[in-house]
Design an enzyme around this catalytic site. Structure first.
Site, PDB file in Angstrom:
ATOM      1  N   SER A  92       0.806  -1.103  -0.213  1.00 30.07           N
ATOM      2  CA  SER A  92      -0.025  -0.093   0.035  1.00 30.07           C
ATOM      3  C   SER A  92       1.033   1.372   0.057  1.00 30.07           C
ATOM      4  O   SER A  92       1.860   1.262   0.763  1.00 30.07           O
ATOM      5  CB  SER A  92      -0.855   0.019   1.269  1.00 30.07           C
ATOM      6  OG  SER A  92      -2.187   0.881   1.010  1.00 30.07           O
ATOM      7  N   PRO A  93       0.511   2.355  -0.721  1.00 30.77           N
ATOM      8  CA  PRO A  93       1.099   3.482  -0.768  1.00 30.77           C
ATOM      9  C   PRO A  93       1.177   4.104   0.694  1.00 30.77           C
ATOM     10  O   PRO A  93       0.479   4.277   1.460  1.00 30.77           O
ATOM     11  CB  PRO A  93       0.359   4.546  -1.313  1.00 30.77           C
ATOM     12  CG  PRO A  93      -0.838   3.927  -1.576  1.00 30.77           C
ATOM     13  CD  PRO A  93      -0.827   2.483  -1.471  1.00 30.77           C
TER      14      PRO A  93
ATOM     15  N   GLN B 289       2.003   6.379  -7.288  1.00 24.35           N
ATOM     16  CA  GLN B 289       0.690   7.285  -6.857  1.00 24.35           C
ATOM     17  C   GLN B 289       1.052   8.548  -6.848  1.00 24.35           C
ATOM     18  O   GLN B 289       1.827   9.234  -6.105  1.00 24.35           O
ATOM     19  CB  GLN B 289       0.216   6.850  -5.393  1.00 24.35           C
ATOM     20  CG  GLN B 289      -0.985   7.491  -4.654  1.00 24.35           C
ATOM     21  CD  GLN B 289      -1.308   7.041  -3.500  1.00 24.35           C
ATOM     22  OE1 GLN B 289      -0.682   7.421  -2.541  1.00 24.35           O
ATOM     23  NE2 GLN B 289      -2.244   6.446  -3.255  1.00 24.35           N
TER      24      GLN B 289
ATOM     25  N   TYR C  73      -7.170  15.011   0.895  1.00 22.21           N
ATOM     26  CA  TYR C  73      -6.134  15.996   0.015  1.00 22.21           C
ATOM     27  C   TYR C  73      -6.942  16.759  -0.997  1.00 22.21           C
ATOM     28  O   TYR C  73      -8.166  16.594  -0.920  1.00 22.21           O
ATOM     29  CB  TYR C  73      -5.344  14.933  -0.547  1.00 22.21           C
ATOM     30  CG  TYR C  73      -4.332  14.492   0.784  1.00 22.21           C
ATOM     31  CD1 TYR C  73      -3.658  15.425   1.596  1.00 22.21           C
ATOM     32  CD2 TYR C  73      -4.242  12.973   0.929  1.00 22.21           C
ATOM     33  CE1 TYR C  73      -2.796  14.597   2.748  1.00 22.21           C
ATOM     34  CE2 TYR C  73      -3.469  12.564   1.955  1.00 22.21           C
ATOM     35  CZ  TYR C  73      -2.768  13.377   2.867  1.00 22.21           C
ATOM     36  OH  TYR C  73      -2.128  13.011   3.839  1.00 22.21           O
TER      37      TYR C  73
ATOM     38  N   ARG D 133      -7.555   6.023  -5.909  1.00 22.31           N
ATOM     39  CA  ARG D 133      -7.929   5.682  -4.556  1.00 22.31           C
ATOM     40  C   ARG D 133      -8.882   6.959  -4.065  1.00 22.31           C
ATOM     41  O   ARG D 133      -8.730   7.958  -4.294  1.00 22.31           O
ATOM     42  CB  ARG D 133      -6.485   5.774  -3.579  1.00 22.31           C
ATOM     43  CG  ARG D 133      -6.762   5.420  -2.240  1.00 22.31           C
ATOM     44  CD  ARG D 133      -5.413   5.370  -1.582  1.00 22.31           C
ATOM     45  NE  ARG D 133      -5.279   3.902  -1.247  1.00 22.31           N
ATOM     46  CZ  ARG D 133      -4.827   3.585  -0.059  1.00 22.31           C
ATOM     47  NH1 ARG D 133      -4.255   3.979   0.749  1.00 22.31           N
ATOM     48  NH2 ARG D 133      -4.797   2.043   0.009  1.00 22.31           N
TER      49      ARG D 133
ATOM     50  N   GLY E  85      -0.580  -2.613   4.207  1.00 21.85           N
ATOM     51  CA  GLY E  85       0.180  -1.303   4.515  1.00 21.85           C
ATOM     52  C   GLY E  85       1.067  -1.552   5.786  1.00 21.85           C
ATOM     53  O   GLY E  85       2.230  -2.039   5.524  1.00 21.85           O
ATOM     54  N   ARG E  86       0.644  -1.207   6.920  1.00 25.46           N
ATOM     55  CA  ARG E  86       1.712  -1.314   8.157  1.00 25.46           C
ATOM     56  C   ARG E  86       2.410  -2.729   8.182  1.00 25.46           C
ATOM     57  O   ARG E  86       3.696  -2.647   8.411  1.00 25.46           O
ATOM     58  CB  ARG E  86       0.761  -0.997   9.300  1.00 25.46           C
ATOM     59  CG  ARG E  86       0.503   0.523   9.374  1.00 25.46           C
ATOM     60  CD  ARG E  86      -0.469   0.680  10.558  1.00 25.46           C
ATOM     61  NE  ARG E  86      -1.758   0.079   9.916  1.00 25.46           N
ATOM     62  CZ  ARG E  86      -3.002  -0.031  10.752  1.00 25.46           C
ATOM     63  NH1 ARG E  86      -2.730   0.692  11.860  1.00 25.46           N
ATOM     64  NH2 ARG E  86      -4.039  -0.533  10.120  1.00 25.46           N
TER      65      ARG E  86
END
Ligand code: FAD
Ligand code: FMN
Length: 652
Positions: A304-305, A383, A465, A513, A606-607
């Site tokens: 994941s970004p 991304q 964003y 996304r 991700g994490r």
């Protein structure tokens, strides 16, 4: 009750008076019941047709889908529950039929599975549509009420359906009620103080009940939306049905029925284009390739970004990115996504975010892309994003979303915005000129991304964003053609997307996304997310990468394992576009279930990838899959890991 208590005739009252408990209603102030009346109507019927296994049947009518839950309960008789969303029920005219007519309707509809056997009602005392019920999900904050009457008091304790309900589709209501009774008896028999025993009963049972109610909620929702899953292939529909409560995982199901799971995996692998012999062990679903446009991603796992806040302050990715992304590519993931890479200096979240607006940036990225291509089978995605009103902030670990103390830059957003009230810098609303400039910046970054050799392009329209700010009604209050209903709010993000898509090679995929839920009053929900996904699909997007939240500071997200996957599922089924699921997906068992059930097409981790760059290879070893491709340089490590795992397994 008052008289009994006042007379001192009782020490304890057990209220086991069922789903419509009068006691619960009478003392609602103490028990604080929360009753959620569900969408489907159901009728509880019986039939002399016997079923050798629990049977689900689905029938489509012009009004919508009906389903039956059938199981034998006596040598010559079965329960036969017919269920459908209330809207379908009304469209089918069942609200206007007599009780006998609606039994006939069900008998005709399910004639196939009934093999001509009749259906009988056990509620002949109910007239017309009254036999069609809606299931109430009951949760009570407290199960104990100390009733005071005269000069005495005694506890009135709830048990079974009076205290809690679990939808009949997981068939556990009786079990829960009996377990309540057993636990209550055990705590009372322990001989401690009565109040303490009752508290212990409630504490113990409410945890067990909550687990089952969570599973029951998933199952209820599945049956409320059969239309959503009906477009899946029969193989996937059946798997989705079996795993609907999310209590039974992929590996869990394998323990119950290895042959079934392998046949599903074989079917899935063949559909993904792999040749798997009938007697060969099929790969787990996450180890099947994903083809989109002219690109093949070797497996279903995405890094994941994740912003690293370690770029040079001119936006150039550094050796950190080279090592970070390179290690994750050699770690086995199918697609490695860069962090949000910003299209202009004022598009950055922080001064340490990566950018792509100069040839020097392009060359630094090209070095990373080359490494990934030369040393792994992974594909690498870019991304691109613009921080908008959430720009000019500190590094994540120095204060998420907090403004820079100095050295910031002017911010733009869909509408004037101060992300953290009283704290953040105030962003001004974009003008048409700003929009033209931002479109050009995204196009420039796209061109540089092509030159750098990226395989995949993702447009970041999530997390509040710039572009996400346009999509949400909480942050977009524009009065021009870029604000208002969803389609208007999506206009500018779609303009950016279309300009990028026109530039990006036709044989390579693009994903978008989005935040599928704002977790805030008046914000976007999954319904709007589906509309947004449809718009991007029409504009040529190949996938939606389904995240959620971070749009407004006062959001109230509901966390849990795989917590955002239901949005990926809904978007995939209802908007008809492939999805990437993300969020608290921590092991291959969960990921395999998501892919096998068609809730998503790729799974982003991700994490866990921050902890373990070789997450994919590690999970392959852990679940005993030998087909994952390890770098030759690491094969000695794999051999040792396999031995350790085998030894642990042998030791139980
Ligand atoms: C369609 C359907 C299918 C189901 N299928 C299953 C299944 O397959 N497996 C499963 O485990 N569970 C199933 N359940 C759930 C299960 O029926 C209940 O969870 C279970 O019966 C709860 O037991 P209980 O003793 O708490 O309540 P109940 O069984 O409802 O018993 C409460 C009793 O209290 C009596 N009562 C009410 N008020 C008073 C009063 N004032 N004075 C005296 N008596 C009173 C009622 O007449 C009733 O007999 C199903 C439920 C439904 C609706
Ligand atoms: C350190 C960190 C940085 C992140 N940066 C980005 C980012 O640049 N772009 C993005 O879309 N999501 C970003 N995210 C969100 C992740 O991609 C992912 O959606 C989220 O962490 C949930 O997945 P997980 O539970 O597997 O960690 C970031 C998350 C973390 C933890």
């Amino acid at each position: 009750l008052d008289d009994l208590v006042a007379a001192g005739a009782v020490d304890l009252v057990i209220a086991a008076d069922g789903i419509n408990s009068t006691v619960r209603q009478r003392f609602a102030g103490a028990y604080q019941p929360d009753v959620d009346v569900r969408r489907c109507r159901y009728v509880w019927l019986g039939t002399p047709r016997t079923f050798d296994a629990f049977t689900f049947a689905f029938e489509e009518t012009p009004a919508g889908w009906f389903q039956a839950h059938a199981y034998q309960f006596a040598p010559d008789f079965s329960t036969f529950i017919v269920e459908t969303p209330w809207e379908t029920w009304e469209r089918a005219g069942l609200d206007r039929l007599t009780a006998a007519e609606s039994v006939d309707f069900c008998q005709g509809l399910f004639a196939g599975i009934l093999r001509g056997a009749p259906l009988r009602s056990n509620a002949s005392h109910l007239r017309g549509s009254a036999q069609w019920l809606r299931f109430p999900r009951v949760v009570c904050a407290s199960w104990i009420h100390w009733l005071e009457a005269g000069r005495r008091r005694a506890p009135v304790v709830l048990l079974g359906d009076a205290a809690h309900t679990a939808h009949f589709s997981i068939g556990s209501g009786t079990k829960l009620a009996m377990e309540d009774a057993i636990a209550l008896d055990r705590h009372l028999a322990a001989g401690t103080d009565l109040a303490a025993a009752l508290d212990a009963y409630h504490r113990e049972r409410s945890v067990e009940v909550l687990k089952l109610q969570n599973a029951a909620r998933n199952s209820t929702e599945w049956f409320e939306h059969v239309d959503r899953y009906a477009r899946l292939s029969p193989e996937q529909f059946a798997y989705s049905l079996l795993t609907r409560s999310q209590r039974i995982s992929h590996e869990n199901l394998r323990v119950r029925d290895r042959r079934y799971v392998e046949s599903l995996e074989r079917w899935f692998a063949r559909r993904a284009g792999l040749a798997v012999a009938d007697d060969a062990a099929p790969p787990p679903t996450i180890f099947t390739p994903w083809r989109v446009r002219g690109l093949t991603v070797p497996n279903r796992i995405v890094v994941s970004p994740m912003a690293q806040y370690t770029a040079a302050t001119d936006g150039t990715p550094t050796d950190w990115h080279f090592v970070h992304l390179g290690a994750r590519a050699t770690g086995g993931a199918g697609l490695v996504m860069t962090e949000m890479t910003c299209v202009a200096p004022d598009a950055r979240i922080t001064p340490w975010c990566t950018g792509l607006w100069t040839e020097a940036h392009r060359d630094a990225w090209a070095r990373i892309v080359r490494f990934v291509h030369e040393h792994s089978d992974a594909r690498i995605g870019l991304q691109l994003g613009h921080a908008g009103g959430k720009g000019a902030t500190k590094k994540m670990w120095e204060g998420v979303d907090e403004p820079l103390p100095s050295g910031g830059w002017p911010l733009i957003a869909a509408s004037e915005q101060q992300y953290l009230p009283g704290i953040s810098q105030v962003a001004r609303a974009m003008t048409e000129d700003d929009m033209d400039r931002v479109v050009d910046e995204f196009v420039r970054a796209t061109r540089l991304g092509i030159e750098a050799g990226f395989d995949w392009l993702e447009l970041h329209c999530a997390h509040g964003y710039l572009l996400s700010g346009f999509l949400s009604p909480l942050t977009n209050r524009r009065q021009d053609g870029y604000g208002g209903p969803v389609a208007a709010r999506a206009r500018f993000p779609l303009r950016v997307f279309a300009a990028m898509r026109a530039e990006w090679p036709a044989h390579l995929p693009m994903s978008v996304r989005i935040s599928a839920h704002d977790w805030a009053e008046g914000g976007n929900t999954a319904d709007e997310a589906i509309e947004i996904a449809r718009l991007f699909r029409a504009a040529g997007a190949d996938m939606i990468d389904v995240s959620a939240g971070q749009v407004v500071h006062d959001e109230k997200p509901v966390f849990g394992r795989m917590w955002m996957t239901p949005f990926a599922d809904r978007i995939r089924q209802e908007a008809g576009i492939a999805t990437i699921a993300v969020g608290a997906i921590t092991d291959a068992d969960q990921a395999n279930g998501i892919i096998a059930s068609g809730r998503a097409d790729l799974v982003a981790i991700g994490r866990p990838h921050l902890v373990n760059p070789a997450w994919t290879l590690w999970e392959a070893a852990r679940w005993g899959y030998a087909g994952a491709k390890w770098p030759d340089q690491y094969l000695a490590g794999k051999a040792q890991l396999d031995r350790l795992i085998a030894r642990e397994r042998a030791a139980g």
